[in-house]
Design an enzyme around this catalytic site. Structure first.
Site, PDB file in Angstrom:
ATOM      1  N   ASP A   1       0.719  -1.219  -0.142  1.00  0.00           N
ATOM      2  CA  ASP A   1      -0.104  -0.025   0.095  1.00  0.00           C
ATOM      3  C   ASP A   1       0.773   1.261   0.079  1.00  0.00           C
ATOM      4  O   ASP A   1       0.539   2.349   0.679  1.00  0.00           O
ATOM      5  CB  ASP A   1      -0.779   0.026   1.002  1.00  0.00           C
TER       6      ASP A   1
ATOM      7  N   GLY B 159       1.506   2.899  -2.578  1.00  0.00           N
ATOM      8  CA  GLY B 159       1.111   3.789  -3.635  1.00  0.00           C
ATOM      9  C   GLY B 159       1.963   3.525  -5.110  1.00  0.00           C
ATOM     10  O   GLY B 159       1.930   4.562  -5.845  1.00  0.00           O
ATOM     11  N   LYS B 160       2.193   2.238  -5.146  1.00  0.00           N
ATOM     12  CA  LYS B 160       2.869   1.747  -6.217  1.00  0.00           C
ATOM     13  C   LYS B 160       1.877   1.952  -7.473  1.00  0.00           C
ATOM     14  O   LYS B 160       2.749   2.359  -8.438  1.00  0.00           O
ATOM     15  CB  LYS B 160       3.073   0.491  -6.096  1.00  0.00           C
TER      16      LYS B 160
ATOM     17  N   GLY C  56      -4.038  -4.377  -4.248  1.00  0.00           N
ATOM     18  CA  GLY C  56      -5.119  -3.537  -4.528  1.00  0.00           C
ATOM     19  C   GLY C  56      -4.670  -1.945  -4.924  1.00  0.00           C
ATOM     20  O   GLY C  56      -4.302  -1.455  -4.186  1.00  0.00           O
ATOM     21  N   HIS C  57      -4.485  -1.995  -6.242  1.00  0.00           N
ATOM     22  CA  HIS C  57      -3.817  -0.859  -6.642  1.00  0.00           C
ATOM     23  C   HIS C  57      -4.853   0.191  -7.182  1.00  0.00           C
ATOM     24  O   HIS C  57      -5.608   0.027  -7.984  1.00  0.00           O
ATOM     25  CB  HIS C  57      -2.869  -1.258  -8.015  1.00  0.00           C
ATOM     26  N   THR C  58      -4.738   1.432  -6.512  1.00  0.00           N
ATOM     27  CA  THR C  58      -5.849   2.491  -6.733  1.00  0.00           C
ATOM     28  C   THR C  58      -4.977   3.606  -7.559  1.00  0.00           C
ATOM     29  O   THR C  58      -3.946   3.981  -7.188  1.00  0.00           O
ATOM     30  CB  THR C  58      -6.163   3.302  -5.432  1.00  0.00           C
TER      31      THR C  58
ATOM     32  N   ARG D 157       3.793 -28.954  -6.722  1.00  0.00           N
ATOM     33  CA  ARG D 157       3.969 -29.350  -8.177  1.00  0.00           C
ATOM     34  C   ARG D 157       2.475 -30.195  -8.176  1.00  0.00           C
ATOM     35  O   ARG D 157       2.552 -30.971  -8.943  1.00  0.00           O
ATOM     36  CB  ARG D 157       5.348 -30.188  -8.281  1.00  0.00           C
TER      37      ARG D 157
ATOM     38  N   GLN E  96       2.543  -5.865  -3.335  1.00  0.00           N
ATOM     39  CA  GLN E  96       2.938  -5.902  -1.868  1.00  0.00           C
ATOM     40  C   GLN E  96       4.318  -5.190  -1.678  1.00  0.00           C
ATOM     41  O   GLN E  96       4.315  -4.148  -2.450  1.00  0.00           O
ATOM     42  CB  GLN E  96       2.975  -7.557  -1.465  1.00  0.00           C
TER      43      GLN E  96
ATOM     44  N   THR F  34       3.410 -12.364   2.785  1.00  0.00           N
ATOM     45  CA  THR F  34       2.620 -13.318   1.699  1.00  0.00           C
ATOM     46  C   THR F  34       3.564 -14.014   1.251  1.00  0.00           C
ATOM     47  O   THR F  34       4.707 -14.660   1.774  1.00  0.00           O
ATOM     48  CB  THR F  34       2.378 -12.230   0.651  1.00  0.00           C
TER      49      THR F  34
ATOM     50  N   THR G 207      -8.371  -3.670  -0.979  1.00  0.00           N
ATOM     51  CA  THR G 207      -8.858  -5.104  -1.543  1.00  0.00           C
ATOM     52  C   THR G 207      -9.838  -5.745  -0.395  1.00  0.00           C
ATOM     53  O   THR G 207     -11.018  -6.362  -0.530  1.00  0.00           O
ATOM     54  CB  THR G 207      -7.429  -6.115  -1.255  1.00  0.00           C
TER      55      THR G 207
ATOM     56  N   PRO H  48      -9.331  -1.487   8.164  1.00  0.00           N
ATOM     57  CA  PRO H  48      -8.527  -0.129   8.537  1.00  0.00           C
ATOM     58  C   PRO H  48      -7.010  -0.671   8.557  1.00  0.00           C
ATOM     59  O   PRO H  48      -6.622  -1.562   8.883  1.00  0.00           O
ATOM     60  CB  PRO H  48      -9.027   0.147   9.902  1.00  0.00           C
ATOM     61  N   ARG H  49      -6.152   0.409   7.943  1.00  0.00           N
ATOM     62  CA  ARG H  49      -4.804   0.029   8.048  1.00  0.00           C
ATOM     63  C   ARG H  49      -4.069   0.714   9.449  1.00  0.00           C
ATOM     64  O   ARG H  49      -4.574   1.641   9.767  1.00  0.00           O
ATOM     65  CB  ARG H  49      -4.115   0.694   6.803  1.00  0.00           C
TER      66      ARG H  49
ATOM     67  N   GLY I 163      -0.491  14.873  -3.616  1.00  0.00           N
ATOM     68  CA  GLY I 163      -1.967  14.475  -3.889  1.00  0.00           C
ATOM     69  C   GLY I 163      -2.283  13.438  -4.545  1.00  0.00           C
ATOM     70  O   GLY I 163      -1.389  12.519  -5.222  1.00  0.00           O
TER      71      GLY I 163
HETATM   72  P1  IMO Z   1      -0.524  -4.048  -2.500  1.00  0.00           P
HETATM   73  O1  IMO Z   1      -0.094  -4.594  -3.923  1.00  0.00           O
HETATM   74  C1  IMO Z   1      -0.857  -4.498   1.784  1.00  0.00           C
HETATM   75  C2  IMO Z   1      -0.904  -8.577   3.558  1.00  0.00           C
HETATM   76  C3  IMO Z   1      -2.254  -9.197   3.938  1.00  0.00           C
HETATM   77  C4  IMO Z   1      -1.463 -10.146   4.948  1.00  0.00           C
HETATM   78  C5  IMO Z   1      -0.342 -10.619   4.326  1.00  0.00           C
HETATM   79  C6  IMO Z   1      -0.611 -11.987   3.804  1.00  0.00           C
HETATM   80  O2  IMO Z   1      -2.055  -3.393  -2.569  1.00  0.00           O
HETATM   81  O3  IMO Z   1       0.450  -3.189  -1.732  1.00  0.00           O
HETATM   82  P2  IMO Z   1      -1.964 -12.788   1.603  1.00  0.00           P
HETATM   83  O4  IMO Z   1      -3.408 -12.608   1.287  1.00  0.00           O
HETATM   84  O5  IMO Z   1      -1.029 -12.251   0.653  1.00  0.00           O
HETATM   85  O6  IMO Z   1      -1.729 -14.288   1.954  1.00  0.00           O
HETATM   86  O7  IMO Z   1      -1.840 -11.887   3.031  1.00  0.00           O
HETATM   87  O8  IMO Z   1       0.060  -9.783   3.475  1.00  0.00           O
HETATM   88  N1  IMO Z   1      -1.042  -8.063   1.907  1.00  0.00           N
HETATM   89  C7  IMO Z   1      -1.108  -6.958   1.736  1.00  0.00           C
HETATM   90  N2  IMO Z   1      -1.224  -5.665   2.602  1.00  0.00           N
HETATM   91  N3  IMO Z   1      -1.104  -4.450   0.597  1.00  0.00           N
HETATM   92  C8  IMO Z   1      -1.139  -5.540  -0.274  1.00  0.00           C
HETATM   93  O9  IMO Z   1      -0.914  -5.384  -1.773  1.00  0.00           O
HETATM   94  C9  IMO Z   1      -1.075  -6.800   0.324  1.00  0.00           C
HETATM   95  N4  IMO Z   1      -1.091  -8.132  -0.065  1.00  0.00           N
HETATM   96  C10 IMO Z   1      -1.151  -8.893   0.848  1.00  0.00           C
HETATM   97  O10 IMO Z   1      -3.133  -8.239   4.734  1.00  0.00           O
HETATM   98  O11 IMO Z   1      -1.009  -9.422   6.251  1.00  0.00           O
HETATM   99 MG    MG Z   2      -2.947  -2.985  -0.833  1.00  0.00          MG
END
Ligand code: IMO
Ligand code: MG
Length: 418
Positions: free
Chosen positions: A13, A15-16, A40-42, A142, A222, A237, A298, A302-303, A408
């Site tokens: 998150d 802001g990629k 979740g890319h906004t 596999r 991520q 992840t 996604t 709350p973060r 912004g």
């Molecule tokens: P973007 O690309 C923030 C976090 C989940 C959890 C951990 C494992 O938007 O930055 P998973 O479902 O991947 O097995 O969850 O990773 N997580 C993220 N947190 N942004 C994301 O993606 C995330 N993708 C997974 O909240 O803590």
């Molecule tokens: Mg995210």
């Protein structure tokens, strides 16, 4: 003709999506290399927010080509829904504009079900419940299905093998009913025709685009501390989120990627569980959460919010090979009297400038802060003197230049510093 990777330096998150969309103006191709619909890319265009989970963010620009590499795990239903939505927004067909590697893994309905129950069983990592962990597990065991399997005679026997294993987990561990081969075959059959036009051999496609002189962006999902090897394991992840993952997940030599843009917010957030040394537990945390709209794109969760962490960033710069920084959401901090930045951790009486190796040590880390004077609201993309000082300090500590600073949500709210 060049490759530029854009990766998250925190817990996701950062802001990629916004940075990728911005850089896509001067690139013609955007490629995803890992992860799945957990991302979740906004992107905000003309006051409208667009959220994508699988489609490369840059594709909102109708002339950009999108690539999804072998290292990803694909929920085909979500992918198709996003392709249709994208076509509606841009008015351009995705055929000939989106290429998905046939080697990419499929996230099956039973993976999502397991992710749900696993969370209860394990006590929880706080996953996005998108089936990511179980899908990667099957890949490495596999017994996973790939996109190319959809067009092979071996689909049925491979599915039967995968179901045998997954149904045992669902049944014996969670007491859930099995998924049937017939239902799953029907499910895949319905998606097969829709995905067919996009299937490609990504490494050769990339070479072709390179030969045409195209500039290629590699979009990470991520962030560094969710990386399966280097993150705050096990609160991570299941994929390689760091820049090296781009080489693995797309099939391009590591020497091809010369520019690596590390994205960080001007503060830190984390969704889900796991250590977070600079987390702010008082009302300032809530203030940042409100002002920065820090709710998951996604899952809507709350973060957790905290101060910028230079200990984590220093190491992230090192393991990603970051060549420049993009700092996002600096405007969110305006109006605060003081802004803090962690410069070191204290763990059991010892000072550390790099993070520890285990989640339990991370949990013991006490940040040592340096405090900066706050700044007032932004006017356009001009950084107030105090914010400029804050950015300069980050650059000096990390030894990399911050070439982009977003002030912004809109495309044009971007200070360029080169
Ligand atoms: P973007 O690309 C923030 C976090 C989940 C959890 C951990 C494992 O938007 O930055 P998973 O479902 O991947 O097995 O969850 O990773 N997580 C993220 N947190 N942004 C994301 O993606 C995330 N993708 C997974 O909240 O803590
Ligand atoms: Mg995210």
């Amino acid at each position: 003709m060049s490759y530029t990777a854009v990766v998250g330096l925190q817990w996701g998150d950062e802001g990629k999506g916004r940075i990728v969309d911005y850089l896509a103006e001067s690139h013609q191709v955007v490629a995803r290399f890992q992860g799945g619909a957990n991302a979740g890319h906004t992107v905000t265009v003309d006051g409208q927010d667009y959220i994508f989970h699988l489609i490369p963010s840059g594709m909102l620009r109708p002339d950009v080509i999108g690539i999804i590499g072998a290292g990803t795990v694909l929920d085909l239903e979500i992918l198709i829904e996003e392709v249709e939505r994208l076509e509606g927004i841009t008015g351009v067909s995705a055929e000939g504009r989106l290429f998905v590697d046939g080697r990419a893994s499929i996230v099956m309905p039973y993976h999502k079900s397991e992710d749900q129950w696993e969370e209860v069983y394990r006590g929880g990592i706080g996953t996005t419940k998108r089936g990511i962990g179980p899908a990667y597990r099957d890949r490495y065991a596999r017994i996973g299905l790939t996109v190319a399997d959809l067009f092979s005679d071996e689909l049925k026997p491979r599915l039967e093998k995968a179901l045998d294993f997954n149904n045992q987990i669902l049944g014996s561990r969670y007491g859930k009913p099995p998924f049937s081969t017939g239902d799953m075959l029907q499910y895949l059959n319905e998606l097969r025709c829709k995905i067919r036009p996009f299937v490609a051999d990504v490494p050769t496609k990339l070479r072709e685009l390179e030969a045409e002189g195209k500039d290629i962006l590699l979009e990470g999902a991520q962030g560094t501390y969710l990386d399966i090897f280097f993150g705050t394991y096990p609160f991570v992840t299941s994929s390689h989120t760091i820049a090296g993952g781009a080489s693995i997940g797309l099939g391009i030599g590591p020497n091809r990627i010369q520019r690596i843009v590390g994205v960080t917010k001007a503060y830190t957030t984390r969704v889900g569980k796991g250590p977070f040394p600079t987390e702010i537990k008082d009302e300032t945390g809530g203030w940042i959460q409100e002002k920065g709209h820090e709710f998951g794109a996604t899952t809507g969760r709350p973060r957790r919010c905290g101060w910028l962490d230079l200990v984590a960033l220093r190491y992230a710069v090192l393991i990603n090979g970051v060549t420049e920084l993009a700092i996002t959401k600096i405007d969110v901090l305006s109006g605060l009297k003081e802004v803090k930045v962690a410069v070191a951790y204290e763990i059991e009486g010892k000072e550390h400038i790099y993070p520890p190796m285990t989640a339990s040590e991370w949990a013991k880390a006490r940040p040592i802060y340096r405090t900066f004077k706050g700044w007032e609201e932004f006017w356009g993309t001009m950084l107030p003197v105090e914010a400029e000082e804050f950015v300069k300090f980050i650059e000096e500590e990390l030894g990399v230049k911050a070439t982009l600073v977003s002030t912004g949500k809109e495309r044009e709210s971007m200070a360029r510093r080169w």
